[in-house]
Design an enzyme around this catalytic site. Sequence first.
Site, PDB file in Angstrom:
ATOM      1  CE1 TYR A 436      34.762 -23.204  56.727  1.00 39.56           C
ATOM      2  CE2 TYR A 436      32.173 -23.465  57.592  1.00 39.56           C
ATOM      3  CZ  TYR A 436      33.603 -23.768  57.557  1.00 39.56           C
ATOM      4  OH  TYR A 436      34.029 -24.728  58.769  1.00 39.56           O
ATOM      5  CD  GLU A 437      32.981 -22.847  50.602  1.00 43.22           C
ATOM      6  OE1 GLU A 437      33.318 -22.959  49.496  1.00 43.22           O
ATOM      7  OE2 GLU A 437      33.105 -23.977  51.306  1.00 43.22           O
ATOM      8  N   GLY A 438      34.768 -18.010  50.445  1.00 41.48           N
ATOM      9  CA  GLY A 438      34.748 -16.536  49.950  1.00 41.48           C
ATOM     10  C   GLY A 438      34.109 -15.704  50.989  1.00 41.48           C
TER      11      GLY A 438
END
Length: 589
Positions: A436-438
């Site tokens: 997630y999220e990078g």
Amino acid sequence: MTNYTPPLSDLAFALEHVVGYRDVAQLPGFEHADFDTVVEVLAECGEFMAGVIAPTNRVGDLEGAQRQPDGTVKTPTGFKEAYKQFVDSGWSGVALSEEFGGGGFPRTVGLGIQEFMLASNMAFSLCPLLTHGAIDALMHYGSPEQKQRYLPKMISGEWTGTMNLTEPQAGSDVGALTTRAVPNGDGTYAITGQKIFITWGDHDVADQIVHLVLARTPGAPEGTRGISCFIVPKVMVNDDESLGERNGVETVSLEHKMGIHGSPTCVLAYENATGYLIGEENKGMRIMFVMMNSARLSVGMQGLAVADRAYQQSVQYAKDRIQGKAIGVTGRDSAIIEFPDVRRMLMTQKAYLAGLRRLLLLTAVHTDISTNSPDEAARVRSDEIVGLLTPIAKSFGTDLGNELTSLAVQIHGGMGFIEETGVAQHYRDIRIAAIYEGTNGIQAADLVGRKMPVRGGSSFLEFIASMREIEPLLAEAGDEFASIREELARQFTALEKATGWMLRTGMSDPNAVLAGSTPYQRMWGVVTAGWLLAKGALAASKLPNAERAADELAVARFYAEQLLPQSSGLLSAATAGARDLFALSEDKF
């Protein structure tokens, strides 16, 4: 699956004695959030999450979210009712803007609420977490009219929000997206394209979903420079704030995932959907990073929360499972908690969780200082520290989420591999968080590529120096703290060496720095958590509660002697360079 007990005592201790929450409560705007009030709020929140949200966790995994024949999405049994109680109880907006109906509490308090919610049901919790990211983006870049139209109901939780970044051909390379945004001539845009992996992209727990969608306008520059961000509501909003016709967005399918089955992960198709530009054209990446940075700390908290739920189940099972005889025991069989290796696994879980919780809370404290301190120098320095700690908190938190839930399966033995016990769900659910999220590799690249160059590396070196201030305090504390002091000193030195190598090498050989960035990032997580546990043990030793002091010391010493040494073991990997990574041609893999 065992019931969930919010770890209020450890959270309150960390806030008061380790991460400096009382300083946050003195900041302008937080006068109503004194420590005693915050503990009361968190206690009430924990009771709600454990009683209302946690019981939905297992059924969410078994049933999953389902796309219906008419294209709508049905959440698992109990989700809709639990979400209504969540909204009615006001937990959605406690740490959000008072201007638009929130409680105005510090981000640090909001992070504590997130821990309890995530541990209760990660899949359920992703809905309010994604909404908070969209709220942050609108708070920073939305027009006054957009804020007034959307924020009050998003903050209350009546409406939810999403982030629409990813496309089939554009994963982490956001610049490759092709979704189009064509001006309609009336200030709106026609949005056309497909987005994938949209968490809570459609559902039945709220009547409105505010999608924030990245798209390209005609003639926009290629790559990330040509991306804009748009509000695309699921349902059009009339001038009188009532909901009108359905917008041109459709749920094509739901992803069949390894875990978080209760969270509807959608493929969304936009066909001439009406969108509203946020800010200026071609500034979408700035807005995206507001959403991403807000979410990264929360994703690190996912690792802590789910691992803590798994740890609680591990402890209960280890006490209940009778098998064999421990050394020195006669006349009865022993619970497996009496065996040294099981104790080692439980202590590993307990120590990592305590250190990680403090790391996440420290990041949140500096976030609050960076936004609310009247002292400009304090704001600037805290902002630097947030930049340093955020990728570490996200990556270390989610890596530990994977490792500690795996230990929970191991403690359960063969029963851990059986779905009926529920412990496998924690292992499956948390696996996504490191992506997630990078991904955590992207976090490491951000750490060495964007955060390390701040003031020529001085930001990093000053933080290490501030951690080293604990060494004389540990020396004064006596022999019981000797091994903690000695090991921390060794690891501070190893971290300094790795940082120095990174700074010397970065300009001439950035590939070498990137090659070592992940082990380097892990060094930071391991050392910072050890430092914070030592701070807690020192603080507890000065309190009248002898039992607490003994417990804090035991956990800090276990961490220092058995977990902290891995940091210096990573020094060679962090500084090895890229030569051997590229020594083999691609056809040799």
